[in-house]
Design a protein around this motif. Structure first.
Motif, mmCIF file in Angstrom:
data_model
loop_
_atom_site.group_PDB
_atom_site.id
_atom_site.type_symbol
_atom_site.label_atom_id
_atom_site.label_comp_id
_atom_site.label_asym_id
_atom_site.label_seq_id
_atom_site.Cartn_x
_atom_site.Cartn_y
_atom_site.Cartn_z
ATOM 1 N N CYS A 48 0.854 -1.187 0.000
ATOM 2 C CA CYS A 48 0.000 0.000 0.000
ATOM 3 C C CYS A 48 0.894 1.243 0.000
ATOM 4 O O CYS A 48 1.821 1.355 0.807
ATOM 5 N N ALA A 49 0.607 2.173 -0.890
ATOM 6 C CA ALA A 49 1.393 3.405 -0.969
ATOM 7 C C ALA A 49 1.137 4.307 0.229
ATOM 8 O O ALA A 49 1.971 5.148 0.567
ATOM 9 N N SER A 50 0.010 4.132 0.902
ATOM 10 C CA SER A 50 -0.345 4.996 2.022
ATOM 11 C C SER A 50 0.187 4.474 3.365
ATOM 12 O O SER A 50 0.826 5.206 4.101
ATOM 13 N N CYS A 51 -0.097 3.199 3.672
ATOM 14 C CA CYS A 51 0.283 2.677 4.994
ATOM 15 C C CYS A 51 1.429 1.664 4.950
ATOM 16 O O CYS A 51 1.920 1.247 5.992
ATOM 17 N N GLY A 52 1.837 1.243 3.769
ATOM 18 C CA GLY A 52 2.959 0.311 3.647
ATOM 19 C C GLY A 52 2.606 -1.149 3.881
ATOM 20 O O GLY A 52 3.496 -1.981 4.027
ATOM 21 N N LEU A 53 1.319 -1.496 3.913
ATOM 22 C CA LEU A 53 0.898 -2.882 4.118
ATOM 23 C C LEU A 53 1.422 -3.758 2.991
ATOM 24 O O LEU A 53 1.258 -3.452 1.818
ATOM 25 N N ASP A 54 2.075 -4.861 3.353
ATOM 26 C CA ASP A 54 2.614 -5.795 2.365
ATOM 27 C C ASP A 54 1.473 -6.618 1.777
ATOM 28 O O ASP A 54 0.828 -7.399 2.469
ATOM 29 N N LEU A 55 1.232 -6.444 0.494
ATOM 30 C CA LEU A 55 0.176 -7.171 -0.207
ATOM 31 C C LEU A 55 0.743 -8.144 -1.233
ATOM 32 O O LEU A 55 -0.006 -8.754 -1.984
ATOM 33 N N SER A 56 2.056 -8.301 -1.257
ATOM 34 C CA SER A 56 2.692 -9.117 -2.299
ATOM 35 C C SER A 56 2.306 -10.582 -2.224
ATOM 36 O O SER A 56 2.344 -11.285 -3.231
ATOM 37 N N HIS A 57 1.926 -11.070 -1.058
ATOM 38 C CA HIS A 57 1.605 -12.487 -0.898
ATOM 39 C C HIS A 57 0.122 -12.778 -1.103
ATOM 40 O O HIS A 57 -0.289 -13.925 -1.028
ATOM 41 N N GLN A 58 -0.680 -11.753 -1.346
ATOM 42 C CA GLN A 58 -2.120 -11.966 -1.513
ATOM 43 C C GLN A 58 -2.432 -12.506 -2.900
ATOM 44 O O GLN A 58 -2.033 -11.933 -3.902
ATOM 45 N N ARG A 59 -3.164 -13.607 -2.928
ATOM 46 C CA ARG A 59 -3.588 -14.224 -4.180
ATOM 47 C C ARG A 59 -5.068 -14.553 -4.083
ATOM 48 O O ARG A 59 -5.548 -14.981 -3.046
ATOM 49 N N ALA A 60 -5.777 -14.352 -5.166
ATOM 50 C CA ALA A 60 -7.201 -14.656 -5.163
ATOM 51 C C ALA A 60 -7.531 -15.800 -6.124
ATOM 52 O O ALA A 60 -8.618 -16.353 -6.057
ATOM 53 N N ASP A 61 -6.637 -16.146 -7.016
ATOM 54 C CA ASP A 61 -6.805 -17.234 -7.975
ATOM 55 C C ASP A 61 -8.144 -17.127 -8.717
ATOM 56 O O ASP A 61 -8.417 -16.109 -9.315
ATOM 57 N N ASP A 62 -8.964 -18.174 -8.679
ATOM 58 C CA ASP A 62 -10.208 -18.204 -9.455
ATOM 59 C C ASP A 62 -11.423 -17.695 -8.678
ATOM 60 O O ASP A 62 -12.525 -17.654 -9.226
#
Length: 129
Positions: A48-62
């Motif tokens: 997140c550009a605002s709070c720096g939350l790491d979202l790199s591991h988030q996957r939603a697949d199908d």
């Protein structure tokens, strides 16, 4: 060494699901609600550009595609029936208009469903699959 020593107090705090889901549907960061969740049509930002939350591991697949088909399919089924019974349009007019509405609806809904799933994963500490 126990696993508890690796977690900070922020990791142990419960996360509210409803605000996270609302932020996800708005395509915003599930934590702060300010930064963008996606950087293109369906690509999740690394952080997140605002709070720096790491979202790199988030996957939603199908999941987003499944939810989109489920929602649009049900709505279009009812709309098709109502349009046919009420107005009796020519079959080619009905098929063309309903196909166009279904395609546009699916394209608008798909990123929001991805935001919803990523936000739910974050709130439940699932961190993708």
């Amino acid at each position: 060494m126990s696993d508890a020593s690796f977690f900070t107090s922020e990791d142990a705090a419960p996360r509210a699901i409803k605000p996270a889901i609302v932020n996800g549907l708005r395509l915003k960061c599930p934590k702060c609600g300010k930064g963008k969740l996606l950087h293109s049509y369906l690509k999740v930002n690394d952080e997140c550009a605002s709070c720096g939350l790491d979202l790199s591991h988030q996957r939603a697949d199908d999941g987003p595609a499944y939810l989109t088909i489920l929602i649009v399919g049900h709505i279009m089924g009812f709309a098709l029936h109502i349009a046919w019974v009420t107005w009796r349009p020519e079959p080619w007019v009905l098929a063309t208009s309903m196909s166009l509405i279904a395609a546009v609806s699916a394209l608008l809904l798909l990123p929001r469903m991805k935001g919803l799933i990523v936000a739910y994963q974050w709130a439940k500490r699932m961190h993708g699959f």
